[in-house]
Design a protein around this motif. Structure first.
Motif, PDB file in Angstrom:
ATOM      1  N   ARG A   1      49.206  91.670  38.338  1.00 38.08           N
ATOM      2  CA  ARG A   1      48.447  92.882  38.044  1.00 38.08           C
ATOM      3  C   ARG A   1      47.015  92.477  37.715  1.00 38.08           C
ATOM      4  O   ARG A   1      46.773  91.742  36.754  1.00 38.08           O
ATOM      5  N   LEU A   2      46.094  92.960  38.515  1.00 40.55           N
ATOM      6  CA  LEU A   2      44.679  92.712  38.286  1.00 40.55           C
ATOM      7  C   LEU A   2      44.109  93.816  37.405  1.00 40.55           C
ATOM      8  O   LEU A   2      44.493  94.986  37.521  1.00 40.55           O
ATOM      9  N   SER A   3      43.173  93.423  36.542  1.00 41.85           N
ATOM     10  CA  SER A   3      42.475  94.373  35.691  1.00 41.85           C
ATOM     11  C   SER A   3      40.979  94.290  35.955  1.00 41.85           C
ATOM     12  O   SER A   3      40.468  93.224  36.308  1.00 41.85           O
ATOM     13  N   CYS A   4      40.309  95.396  35.761  1.00 41.06           N
ATOM     14  CA  CYS A   4      38.854  95.450  35.908  1.00 41.06           C
ATOM     15  C   CYS A   4      38.325  96.287  34.757  1.00 41.06           C
ATOM     16  O   CYS A   4      38.463  97.513  34.757  1.00 41.06           O
ATOM     17  N   VAL A   5      37.753  95.613  33.774  1.00 43.72           N
ATOM     18  CA  VAL A   5      37.204  96.304  32.621  1.00 43.72           C
ATOM     19  C   VAL A   5      35.766  96.699  32.909  1.00 43.72           C
ATOM     20  O   VAL A   5      34.946  95.854  33.290  1.00 43.72           O
ATOM     21  N   ALA A   6      35.481  97.964  32.741  1.00 47.76           N
ATOM     22  CA  ALA A   6      34.152  98.494  33.048  1.00 47.76           C
ATOM     23  C   ALA A   6      33.384  98.770  31.770  1.00 47.76           C
ATOM     24  O   ALA A   6      33.950  99.152  30.743  1.00 47.76           O
ATOM     25  N   SER A   7      32.072  98.591  31.848  1.00 46.18           N
ATOM     26  CA  SER A   7      31.182  98.959  30.749  1.00 46.18           C
ATOM     27  C   SER A   7      29.894  99.521  31.333  1.00 46.18           C
ATOM     28  O   SER A   7      29.515  99.186  32.461  1.00 46.18           O
ATOM     29  N   GLY A   8      29.253 100.385  30.588  1.00 39.73           N
ATOM     30  CA  GLY A   8      28.013 100.990  31.045  1.00 39.73           C
ATOM     31  C   GLY A   8      28.207 102.283  31.806  1.00 39.73           C
ATOM     32  O   GLY A   8      27.229 102.934  32.189  1.00 39.73           O
ATOM     33  N   PHE A   9      29.450 102.633  32.058  1.00 35.97           N
ATOM     34  CA  PHE A   9      29.764 103.895  32.714  1.00 35.97           C
ATOM     35  C   PHE A   9      31.235 104.212  32.442  1.00 35.97           C
ATOM     36  O   PHE A   9      31.981 103.369  31.943  1.00 35.97           O
ATOM     37  N   THR A  10      31.637 105.427  32.803  1.00 34.90           N
ATOM     38  CA  THR A  10      33.011 105.861  32.565  1.00 34.90           C
ATOM     39  C   THR A  10      33.781 105.841  33.881  1.00 34.90           C
ATOM     40  O   THR A  10      33.401 106.515  34.838  1.00 34.90           O
ATOM     41  N   VAL A  11      34.861 105.082  33.929  1.00 37.51           N
ATOM     42  CA  VAL A  11      35.581 104.889  35.192  1.00 37.51           C
ATOM     43  C   VAL A  11      36.139 106.188  35.751  1.00 37.51           C
ATOM     44  O   VAL A  11      36.300 106.334  36.955  1.00 37.51           O
ATOM     45  N   SER A  12      36.436 107.135  34.866  1.00 32.01           N
ATOM     46  CA  SER A  12      37.021 108.389  35.329  1.00 32.01           C
ATOM     47  C   SER A  12      36.007 109.274  36.044  1.00 32.01           C
ATOM     48  O   SER A  12      36.386 110.258  36.684  1.00 32.01           O
ATOM     49  N   SER A  13      34.733 108.924  35.967  1.00 35.29           N
ATOM     50  CA  SER A  13      33.690 109.773  36.539  1.00 35.29           C
ATOM     51  C   SER A  13      33.252 109.342  37.929  1.00 35.29           C
ATOM     52  O   SER A  13      32.450 110.052  38.567  1.00 35.29           O
ATOM     53  N   TYR A  14      33.748 108.196  38.404  1.00 34.74           N
ATOM     54  CA  TYR A  14      33.258 107.663  39.680  1.00 34.74           C
ATOM     55  C   TYR A  14      34.402 107.126  40.533  1.00 34.74           C
ATOM     56  O   TYR A  14      35.431 106.687  40.011  1.00 34.74           O
ATOM     57  N   GLY A  15      34.176 107.159  41.841  1.00 32.40           N
ATOM     58  CA  GLY A  15      35.122 106.543  42.750  1.00 32.40           C
ATOM     59  C   GLY A  15      35.074 105.030  42.597  1.00 32.40           C
ATOM     60  O   GLY A  15      34.001 104.446  42.438  1.00 32.40           O
ATOM     61  N   MET A  16      36.235 104.419  42.610  1.00 31.15           N
ATOM     62  CA  MET A  16      36.303 102.976  42.465  1.00 31.15           C
ATOM     63  C   MET A  16      37.213 102.390  43.530  1.00 31.15           C
ATOM     64  O   MET A  16      38.102 103.054  44.048  1.00 31.15           O
ATOM     65  N   ARG A  17      36.948 101.114  43.862  1.00 30.23           N
ATOM     66  CA  ARG A  17      37.681 100.463  44.932  1.00 30.23           C
ATOM     67  C   ARG A  17      38.043  99.039  44.545  1.00 30.23           C
ATOM     68  O   ARG A  17      37.414  98.445  43.671  1.00 30.23           O
ATOM     69  N   TRP A  18      39.018  98.515  45.223  1.00 35.20           N
ATOM     70  CA  TRP A  18      39.318  97.091  45.215  1.00 35.20           C
ATOM     71  C   TRP A  18      39.029  96.561  46.612  1.00 35.20           C
ATOM     72  O   TRP A  18      39.448  97.157  47.613  1.00 35.20           O
ATOM     73  N   LEU A  19      38.305  95.467  46.652  1.00 33.30           N
ATOM     74  CA  LEU A  19      38.030  94.752  47.894  1.00 33.30           C
ATOM     75  C   LEU A  19      38.566  93.332  47.740  1.00 33.30           C
ATOM     76  O   LEU A  19      38.814  92.873  46.616  1.00 33.30           O
ATOM     77  N   ARG A  20      38.710  92.637  48.850  1.00 38.56           N
ATOM     78  CA  ARG A  20      39.078  91.222  48.765  1.00 38.56           C
ATOM     79  C   ARG A  20      38.366  90.446  49.861  1.00 38.56           C
ATOM     80  O   ARG A  20      37.980  90.999  50.890  1.00 38.56           O
ATOM     81  N   GLU A  21      38.219  89.159  49.597  1.00 40.61           N
ATOM     82  CA  GLU A  21      37.572  88.285  50.572  1.00 40.61           C
ATOM     83  C   GLU A  21      38.354  86.988  50.654  1.00 40.61           C
ATOM     84  O   GLU A  21      38.391  86.201  49.698  1.00 40.61           O
ATOM     85  N   ALA A  22      38.987  86.777  51.791  1.00 41.34           N
ATOM     86  CA  ALA A  22      39.699  85.534  52.028  1.00 41.34           C
ATOM     87  C   ALA A  22      38.718  84.483  52.534  1.00 41.34           C
ATOM     88  O   ALA A  22      37.685  84.807  53.131  1.00 41.34           O
ATOM     89  N   GLU A  23      39.053  83.229  52.304  1.00 37.04           N
ATOM     90  CA  GLU A  23      38.177  82.140  52.713  1.00 37.04           C
ATOM     91  C   GLU A  23      37.927  82.201  54.211  1.00 37.04           C
ATOM     92  O   GLU A  23      38.876  82.286  55.007  1.00 37.04           O
ATOM     93  N   GLY A  24      36.665  82.175  54.589  1.00 34.47           N
ATOM     94  CA  GLY A  24      36.311  82.199  56.001  1.00 34.47           C
ATOM     95  C   GLY A  24      36.321  83.577  56.636  1.00 34.47           C
ATOM     96  O   GLY A  24      36.066  83.707  57.838  1.00 34.47           O
ATOM     97  N   LYS A  25      36.608  84.599  55.831  1.00 37.82           N
ATOM     98  CA  LYS A  25      36.637  85.960  56.359  1.00 37.82           C
ATOM     99  C   LYS A  25      35.692  86.848  55.564  1.00 37.82           C
ATOM    100  O   LYS A  25      35.226  86.472  54.494  1.00 37.82           O
ATOM    101  N   GLY A  26      35.416  88.026  56.074  1.00 32.69           N
ATOM    102  CA  GLY A  26      34.533  88.950  55.387  1.00 32.69           C
ATOM    103  C   GLY A  26      35.263  89.779  54.359  1.00 32.69           C
ATOM    104  O   GLY A  26      36.473  89.654  54.166  1.00 32.69           O
ATOM    105  N   LEU A  27      34.498  90.639  53.689  1.00 30.62           N
ATOM    106  CA  LEU A  27      35.098  91.531  52.713  1.00 30.62           C
ATOM    107  C   LEU A  27      36.024  92.533  53.398  1.00 30.62           C
ATOM    108  O   LEU A  27      35.691  93.086  54.443  1.00 30.62           O
TER     109      LEU A  27
END
Length: 115
Positions: A18-44
């Motif tokens: 389970r990955l976590s992403c703690v946000a500060s400076g804004f409220t997570v419930s107010s904005y769209g959020m995404r998870w991206l990934r980047e494998a070695e040698g590949k793009g986002l």
């Protein structure tokens, strides 16, 4: 705006993280959020997203049925539950927030799936 991911690590195929992403400076419930990934040698690669109201979750075909995005508004934190992990899920995972026309991204957390 600051995003800090954690929860990555080494796991065997079929395992979970389970990955976590703690946000500060804004409220997570107010904005769209995404998870991206980047494998070695590949793009986002886009993995999953959740809309501000939290009523719409979308997933890439490669993770659909295995990953679950969620948000804890009280903790101002975004999560990615990853089950039935595959070797091809190995990558650095980033959370992002789209705010005012800009997209902010954390430093990432490494997920390695290996036997």
């Amino acid at each position: 705006v600051r995003l800090v991911e954690s929860g990555g690590g080494l796991v065997r195929p079929g395992g979970s993280l389970r990955l976590s992403c703690v946000a500060s400076g804004f409220t997570v419930s107010s904005y769209g959020m995404r998870w991206l990934r980047e494998a070695e040698g590949k793009g986002l690669e886009w993995v999953s997203g959740i809309n501000p109201a939290g009523h719409s979750e979308v997933y890439a075909d490669s993770v659909k049925g295995r990953f679950t995005i969620s948000r804890d508004n009280a903790k101002n934190t975004l999560y990615l539950q990853m089950d039935t992990l595959k070797i091809e899920d190995t990558a650095v995972y980033y959370c992002t927030a789209r705010i005012g026309g800009s997209e902010y991204r954390g430093q990432g957390t490494q997920v390695t799936v290996s036997s």
